[in-house]
Design a protein around this motif. Structure first.
Motif, PDB file in Angstrom:
ATOM      1  N   GLU A  69      -9.324   4.989   1.856  1.00 12.51           N
ATOM      2  CA  GLU A  69      -8.785   4.573   0.560  1.00 12.51           C
ATOM      3  C   GLU A  69      -9.005   3.082   0.326  1.00 12.51           C
ATOM      4  O   GLU A  69      -9.266   2.650  -0.798  1.00 12.51           O
ATOM      5  CB  GLU A  69      -7.305   4.917   0.458  1.00 12.51           C
ATOM      6  CG  GLU A  69      -6.760   4.740  -0.947  1.00 12.51           C
ATOM      7  CD  GLU A  69      -5.535   5.565  -1.226  1.00 12.51           C
ATOM      8  OE1 GLU A  69      -5.400   6.043  -2.364  1.00 12.51           O
ATOM      9  OE2 GLU A  69      -4.689   5.727  -0.331  1.00 12.51           O
ATOM     10  N   LEU A  70      -8.914   2.293   1.384  1.00 14.60           N
ATOM     11  CA  LEU A  70      -9.219   0.874   1.256  1.00 14.60           C
ATOM     12  C   LEU A  70     -10.680   0.671   0.839  1.00 14.60           C
ATOM     13  O   LEU A  70     -10.986  -0.183   0.002  1.00 14.60           O
ATOM     14  CB  LEU A  70      -8.954   0.152   2.571  1.00 14.60           C
ATOM     15  CG  LEU A  70      -7.493   0.021   3.006  1.00 14.60           C
ATOM     16  CD1 LEU A  70      -7.400  -0.651   4.371  1.00 14.60           C
ATOM     17  CD2 LEU A  70      -6.679  -0.751   1.981  1.00 14.60           C
ATOM     18  N   TYR A  96      -7.583   8.298   6.632  1.00 12.93           N
ATOM     19  CA  TYR A  96      -7.386   8.392   5.183  1.00 12.93           C
ATOM     20  C   TYR A  96      -7.104   7.018   4.589  1.00 12.93           C
ATOM     21  O   TYR A  96      -7.657   6.655   3.546  1.00 12.93           O
ATOM     22  CB  TYR A  96      -6.221   9.336   4.856  1.00 12.93           C
ATOM     23  CG  TYR A  96      -5.913   9.402   3.371  1.00 12.93           C
ATOM     24  CD1 TYR A  96      -6.533  10.348   2.555  1.00 12.93           C
ATOM     25  CD2 TYR A  96      -5.026   8.504   2.787  1.00 12.93           C
ATOM     26  CE1 TYR A  96      -6.264  10.394   1.192  1.00 12.93           C
ATOM     27  CE2 TYR A  96      -4.756   8.532   1.429  1.00 12.93           C
ATOM     28  CZ  TYR A  96      -5.376   9.482   0.636  1.00 12.93           C
ATOM     29  OH  TYR A  96      -5.125   9.528  -0.716  1.00 12.93           O
ATOM     30  N   MET A  97      -6.242   6.250   5.223  1.00 16.79           N
ATOM     31  CA  MET A  97      -5.891   4.929   4.716  1.00 16.79           C
ATOM     32  C   MET A  97      -7.113   4.021   4.663  1.00 16.79           C
ATOM     33  O   MET A  97      -7.325   3.296   3.680  1.00 16.79           O
ATOM     34  CB  MET A  97      -4.791   4.315   5.578  1.00 16.79           C
ATOM     35  CG  MET A  97      -3.464   5.038   5.478  1.00 16.79           C
ATOM     36  SD  MET A  97      -2.296   4.587   6.796  1.00 16.79           S
ATOM     37  CE  MET A  97      -1.869   2.933   6.294  1.00 16.79           C
ATOM     38  N   GLN A 152      -5.273  -2.070  15.086  1.00 14.38           N
ATOM     39  CA  GLN A 152      -6.413  -1.330  14.557  1.00 14.38           C
ATOM     40  C   GLN A 152      -7.604  -1.399  15.507  1.00 14.38           C
ATOM     41  O   GLN A 152      -7.737  -2.328  16.299  1.00 14.38           O
ATOM     42  CB  GLN A 152      -6.838  -1.890  13.180  1.00 14.38           C
ATOM     43  CG  GLN A 152      -5.699  -2.209  12.252  1.00 14.38           C
ATOM     44  CD  GLN A 152      -4.753  -1.058  12.015  1.00 14.38           C
ATOM     45  OE1 GLN A 152      -5.166   0.099  12.005  1.00 14.38           O
ATOM     46  NE2 GLN A 152      -3.469  -1.351  11.827  1.00 14.38           N
ATOM     47  N   MET A 169      -0.511  -4.145   3.865  1.00 11.58           N
ATOM     48  CA  MET A 169      -0.608  -2.872   4.557  1.00 11.58           C
ATOM     49  C   MET A 169       0.609  -2.650   5.449  1.00 11.58           C
ATOM     50  O   MET A 169       1.293  -3.595   5.836  1.00 11.58           O
ATOM     51  CB  MET A 169      -1.885  -2.827   5.395  1.00 11.58           C
ATOM     52  CG  MET A 169      -3.156  -2.837   4.579  1.00 11.58           C
ATOM     53  SD  MET A 169      -3.316  -1.395   3.497  1.00 11.58           S
ATOM     54  CE  MET A 169      -3.610  -0.095   4.717  1.00 11.58           C
ATOM     55  N   TRP A 178      -3.546   2.364  11.224  1.00 10.84           N
ATOM     56  CA  TRP A 178      -3.944   3.001   9.984  1.00 10.84           C
ATOM     57  C   TRP A 178      -4.715   4.292  10.247  1.00 10.84           C
ATOM     58  O   TRP A 178      -5.548   4.366  11.153  1.00 10.84           O
ATOM     59  CB  TRP A 178      -4.808   2.060   9.154  1.00 10.84           C
ATOM     60  CG  TRP A 178      -4.145   0.746   8.873  1.00 10.84           C
ATOM     61  CD1 TRP A 178      -2.801   0.472   8.877  1.00 10.84           C
ATOM     62  CD2 TRP A 178      -4.791  -0.492   8.593  1.00 10.84           C
ATOM     63  NE1 TRP A 178      -2.567  -0.842   8.600  1.00 10.84           N
ATOM     64  CE2 TRP A 178      -3.772  -1.470   8.412  1.00 10.84           C
ATOM     65  CE3 TRP A 178      -6.122  -0.879   8.446  1.00 10.84           C
ATOM     66  CZ2 TRP A 178      -4.060  -2.798   8.115  1.00 10.84           C
ATOM     67  CZ3 TRP A 178      -6.406  -2.203   8.144  1.00 10.84           C
ATOM     68  CH2 TRP A 178      -5.396  -3.148   7.983  1.00 10.84           C
ATOM     69  N   THR A 179      -4.434   5.299   9.446  1.00  7.95           N
ATOM     70  CA  THR A 179      -5.131   6.578   9.567  1.00  7.95           C
ATOM     71  C   THR A 179      -6.525   6.471   8.945  1.00  7.95           C
ATOM     72  O   THR A 179      -6.829   5.528   8.200  1.00  7.95           O
ATOM     73  CB  THR A 179      -4.349   7.678   8.854  1.00  7.95           C
ATOM     74  OG1 THR A 179      -4.334   7.399   7.436  1.00  7.95           O
ATOM     75  CG2 THR A 179      -2.919   7.770   9.380  1.00  7.95           C
ATOM     76  N   TYR A 208       0.828  -1.210   0.000  1.00  6.38           N
ATOM     77  CA  TYR A 208       0.000   0.000   0.000  1.00  6.38           C
ATOM     78  C   TYR A 208       0.862   1.259   0.000  1.00  6.38           C
ATOM     79  O   TYR A 208       1.918   1.324   0.624  1.00  6.38           O
ATOM     80  CB  TYR A 208      -0.889   0.015   1.243  1.00  6.38           C
ATOM     81  CG  TYR A 208      -1.599   1.341   1.451  1.00  6.38           C
ATOM     82  CD1 TYR A 208      -2.820   1.593   0.840  1.00  6.38           C
ATOM     83  CD2 TYR A 208      -1.028   2.346   2.231  1.00  6.38           C
ATOM     84  CE1 TYR A 208      -3.459   2.813   1.013  1.00  6.38           C
ATOM     85  CE2 TYR A 208      -1.669   3.567   2.407  1.00  6.38           C
ATOM     86  CZ  TYR A 208      -2.873   3.794   1.794  1.00  6.38           C
ATOM     87  OH  TYR A 208      -3.488   5.005   1.951  1.00  6.38           O
ATOM     88  N   TYR A 209       0.388   2.267  -0.719  1.00  4.47           N
ATOM     89  CA  TYR A 209       0.963   3.609  -0.614  1.00  4.47           C
ATOM     90  C   TYR A 209      -0.159   4.624  -0.805  1.00  4.47           C
ATOM     91  O   TYR A 209      -1.202   4.315  -1.399  1.00  4.47           O
ATOM     92  CB  TYR A 209       2.082   3.833  -1.647  1.00  4.47           C
ATOM     93  CG  TYR A 209       1.589   3.942  -3.072  1.00  4.47           C
ATOM     94  CD1 TYR A 209       1.285   5.184  -3.636  1.00  4.47           C
ATOM     95  CD2 TYR A 209       1.426   2.801  -3.864  1.00  4.47           C
ATOM     96  CE1 TYR A 209       0.825   5.291  -4.936  1.00  4.47           C
ATOM     97  CE2 TYR A 209       0.976   2.905  -5.167  1.00  4.47           C
ATOM     98  CZ  TYR A 209       0.681   4.150  -5.696  1.00  4.47           C
ATOM     99  OH  TYR A 209       0.221   4.250  -6.982  1.00  4.47           O
ATOM    100  N   GLN A 210       0.034   5.811  -0.295  1.00  3.59           N
ATOM    101  CA  GLN A 210      -1.002   6.832  -0.370  1.00  3.59           C
ATOM    102  C   GLN A 210      -1.288   7.180  -1.820  1.00  3.59           C
ATOM    103  O   GLN A 210      -0.386   7.493  -2.584  1.00  3.59           O
ATOM    104  CB  GLN A 210      -0.562   8.085   0.388  1.00  3.59           C
ATOM    105  CG  GLN A 210      -1.650   9.139   0.499  1.00  3.59           C
ATOM    106  CD  GLN A 210      -1.274  10.239   1.474  1.00  3.59           C
ATOM    107  OE1 GLN A 210      -0.742   9.978   2.545  1.00  3.59           O
ATOM    108  NE2 GLN A 210      -1.548  11.476   1.105  1.00  3.59           N
TER     109      GLN A 210
END
Length: 232
Positions: A120-121, A116-117, A144, A108, A113-114, A83-85
């Motif tokens: 995105e998932l 945002y992450m 998490q 991951m 995880w933020t 994973y990458y932003q």
């Protein structure tokens, strides 16, 4: 049965060092009842283009394929995509899906995880062209919030765990609980070599059969076969 996560391609990543080790790993898989081995070498977008990766992967497979014995598992080419932003907006992502399918194995980062992450998932999960499968989720469980997994599951994200999750009393109970709740969809050996990280997956299959029954194990395998397009 399917080994969903393996590093069996020779000299491709930090997995198999050469052809002889790949053949030995495949023999170990065959002896444990693995019929399909998904080859998932690491892919890091910051280090390599998709085209270069796919070319290397094909060259590695070509070296291996001419030496495969008749009893070797069927090999499907895939990737363990880091994973990458911004990954959800990457147009080339589908090229990294497992051969013959729309299944993408995503790794991951080992951190909390933020928001945002997680968003995105969920965006990735909503893409009709990709079926997202999270790699070795047991590594992330303690990091998490519990509702993360429910959100992902509700959006159709599937989960892969490593066979090692079913070894050891404490881990084994957690693995069985997740299995019973429908959070585990595939088992992988995550094998890298024949010594420190060998293909050791049969113990997980045997434990699932003992606790959930042979029919459950067959249904799990059938689900995987269909997901990978092997039942067509």
């Amino acid at each position: 049965m399917i080994d969903w996560h393996s590093h069996i391609l020779p000299a491709m990543d930090d997995g198999s060092r050469d052809l002889s080790e790949s053949l030995a790993m495949l023999q170990m898989q065959a002896e444990q009842g693995v019929q399909v081995a998904v080859a998932t070498p690491h892919f890091y977008a910051n280090d390599e283009s998709v085209e270069a990766f796919l070319q290397r992967r094909q060259e590695s497979f070509d070296v291996l394929s001419v030496q495969l014995p008749p009893n070797a598992p069927k090999i499907l080419l895939g990737a363990e995509v880091r994973y990458y932003q911004g990954i959800s907006r990457w147009p080339e992502l589908k090229k990294l899906c497992i051969q013959g399918s729309r299944v993408l194995l995503l790794e991951m980062p080992m951190c909390r995880w933020t928001e945002y992450m997680v968003r995105e998932l969920l965006e990735l999960a909503s893409m009709g062209s990709i079926q997202l499968v999270m790699a070795h989720i047991e590594r992330y469980l303690p990091l998490q919030d519990g509702d993360v997994w429910a959100k992902l599951r509700e959006c159709g994200v599937l989960m892969q765990v490593n066979a090692s999750f079913f070894r050891g009393f404490g881990n084994r109970r957690k693995a069985l609980s997740l299995l019973e709740k429908g959070y585990i969809h595939g088992i992988g050996s995550d094998c890298h070599n024949t010594e420190a990280r060998p293909p050791k997956i049969q113990e997980a299959f045997a434990y699932i059969e003992k606790k959930m029954g042979a029919d459950y194990l067959r249904q799990m395998d059938a689900f995987g076969q269909e997901l990978l397009g092997l039942s067509r």
